[in-house]
Design a protein around this motif. Structure first.
Motif, PDB file in Angstrom:
ATOM      1  N   TYR A  32     -29.813  13.200  32.795  1.00 19.91           N
ATOM      2  CA  TYR A  32     -30.911  14.140  32.541  1.00 19.91           C
ATOM      3  C   TYR A  32     -30.620  14.905  31.248  1.00 19.91           C
ATOM      4  O   TYR A  32     -29.540  15.477  31.089  1.00 19.91           O
ATOM      5  N   ARG A  78     -33.376  10.388  31.153  1.00 17.99           N
ATOM      6  CA  ARG A  78     -34.634  11.011  31.560  1.00 17.99           C
ATOM      7  C   ARG A  78     -34.813  12.372  30.920  1.00 17.99           C
ATOM      8  O   ARG A  78     -33.860  13.157  30.859  1.00 17.99           O
ATOM      9  N   GLY A  80     -36.143  16.255  30.970  1.00 18.37           N
ATOM     10  CA  GLY A  80     -36.220  17.213  32.072  1.00 18.37           C
ATOM     11  C   GLY A  80     -34.853  17.648  32.540  1.00 18.37           C
ATOM     12  O   GLY A  80     -33.824  17.210  32.016  1.00 18.37           O
ATOM     13  N   LYS A  83     -33.079  20.932  38.847  1.00 16.81           N
ATOM     14  CA  LYS A  83     -33.505  22.275  39.275  1.00 16.81           C
ATOM     15  C   LYS A  83     -32.698  22.770  40.474  1.00 16.81           C
ATOM     16  O   LYS A  83     -32.415  23.950  40.610  1.00 16.81           O
ATOM     17  N   ASP A  96     -34.992  17.231  40.645  1.00 20.45           N
ATOM     18  CA  ASP A  96     -35.277  17.534  39.236  1.00 20.45           C
ATOM     19  C   ASP A  96     -36.511  18.424  39.105  1.00 20.45           C
ATOM     20  O   ASP A  96     -37.129  18.802  40.107  1.00 20.45           O
ATOM     21  N   ASP A  97     -36.850  18.770  37.868  1.00 17.34           N
ATOM     22  CA  ASP A  97     -37.931  19.747  37.664  1.00 17.34           C
ATOM     23  C   ASP A  97     -39.324  19.164  37.950  1.00 17.34           C
ATOM     24  O   ASP A  97     -40.311  19.883  37.893  1.00 17.34           O
ATOM     25  N   LYS A  98     -39.364  17.871  38.258  1.00 21.07           N
ATOM     26  CA  LYS A  98     -40.662  17.288  38.674  1.00 21.07           C
ATOM     27  C   LYS A  98     -40.698  17.115  40.184  1.00 21.07           C
ATOM     28  O   LYS A  98     -41.609  16.488  40.731  1.00 21.07           O
ATOM     29  N   GLY A  99     -39.651  17.595  40.849  1.00 19.35           N
ATOM     30  CA  GLY A  99     -39.616  17.526  42.308  1.00 19.35           C
ATOM     31  C   GLY A  99     -39.031  16.225  42.840  1.00 19.35           C
ATOM     32  O   GLY A  99     -39.007  15.990  44.042  1.00 19.35           O
ATOM     33  N   ARG A 100     -38.536  15.371  41.952  1.00 22.87           N
ATOM     34  CA  ARG A 100     -37.971  14.085  42.352  1.00 22.87           C
ATOM     35  C   ARG A 100     -36.573  14.305  42.942  1.00 22.87           C
ATOM     36  O   ARG A 100     -35.745  14.984  42.335  1.00 22.87           O
TER      37      ARG A 100
END
Ligand code: NDP
Length: 309
Positions: A32, A78, A80, A83, A96-100
């Motif tokens: 990341y 990737r 991002g 989180k 991660d910051d996209k909720g993945r």
């Protein structure tokens, strides 16, 4: 849930080098990039002290090349940031910051450090045009010129003595009437004839024109406001390791730098490794960060062999 054998967090020289080594070891790392793709180096212009580039190299090109090199061997890079992270048991769970969500058998923390700035608009305006937070990176551009260094700790004293070897004159701007630096460092400053310490002074404004920095406006504790002429303005007020996300989970020193185990990159949590400036308050160079990224990948490889399920 998606699974990976190695999760690398951070995209400076440490993160990318770890990704190059881990991908060449067929570990298929996921990296990341974080908030500042390419890391701190991308805030400078030309890098002249990274071995292998006799004429220097543009910092962004260098980082882009490291990224391509890692991708070429199969690292998944990737955009991002991570989180959330749970390091209580392996495999580690991150979001991660996209909720993945992702499960990682091992983690390499390579999130770097951020130089502290004073927060003046004029300082931002002239960043890269005379304002720098890295004497070893940019000092060379100020040979035989006059510069100022802000701060009174070991970093500032070290920067000032380094710059004094290159520049005709170095001002140190110190906000109190004493240094915070160690006695040995203070002695080095006091015995360097071309360093002048301006005690009890705060920077009000960095002055400049379309070509860059021309001076600094200072406010002394007695109320006097005065200008000094300088060509460069260096910050030496410390760094902030980007370890906030991990701080309750892995051991850090009192300044937040992640503590690694002796000669390895192992942290206090088995399977979690740290490389680069987030674990290095001392050297903070691109080449040392890259070297520790390599060590972290080798440590991960050994760890995965030793802990084969
Ligand atoms: P420090 O926190 O030790 O010192 C920061 C300095 O900057 C202090 O003099 C502080 O002033 C000043 N400062 C902070 N904020 C401002 C501001 N807004 N305006 C003006 N001045 C400001 O950071 P360092 O990076 O120097 O050192 C961090 C750690 O790394 C230390 O433990 C140090 O010993 C270590 N180190 C060791 C080296 C070595 O051994 N070779 C080299 C470099 C660092 P004040 O004192 O008033 O708070």
């Amino acid at each position: 849930m998606e699974k990976t054998r190695v999760l690398i967090i951070g995209s400076g020289p440490a993160g990318y080098t770890a990704a190059i080594y881990a991908s060449r070891a067929a570990l298929s790392p996921v990296l990341y990039e974080g908030m500042e793709p390419g890391g701190q180096l991308t805030t400078t212009t030309v890098v002249e002290n990274f071995p292998g580039f006799s004429d220097g190299v543009d910092a962004n090109i260098l980082m882009d090349q490291m990224k391509r090199q890692a991708a070429r061997f199969g690292a998944e890079i990737r955009p991002g940031r991570i989180k959330e992270i749970e390091l209580g048991k392996r495999p580690f769970r991150v979001v991660d910051d996209k909720g993945r969500e992702l499960e990682a058998e091992t983690v390499i923390i390579a999130t770097g450090a951020t130089a502290k700035y004073l927060g003046l608009p004029s300082e931002q305006k002239f960043r890269g045009m005379g304002v720098s937070a890295c004497a070893t990176c940019d000092g060379f551009f100020y040979r035989k010129k006059v510069v100022a260094v802000v701060g009174g700790g070991d970093s500032a004293c070290e920067e000032a003595t380094y710059l004094a070897g290159l520049c005709s004159k170095v001002y140190m701007i110190v906000r109190r009437d004493v240094f915070r630096a160690s006695k040995a460092m203070q002695e080095r400053v006091f015995s360097t004839p071309n360093i002048e310490v301006l005690w009890n002074c705060n920077t009000q404004e960095v002055l400049g024109d379309e070509f860059g920095v021309t001076g600094v406006r200072l406010l002394r504790k007695d109320g006097e406001v005065f200008d000094i002429k300088v060509d460069g303005f260096f910050l030496g007020i410390g760094h902030h390791p980007n370890s906030d996300l991990f701080r309750p989970l892995v051991s850090t020193d009192e300044n937040g730098y992640i503590i690694t185990d002796g000669k390895t990159t192992a942290t206090s949590v088995e399977g979690v490794f740290a490389a680069g400036d987030v674990a290095d308050p001392r050297y903070r160079q691109a080449v040392t960060a890259a070297a520790s990224g390599c060590q972290a990948a080798l440590d991960v490889e050994k760890f995965l062999i030793d802990h084969k399920a």
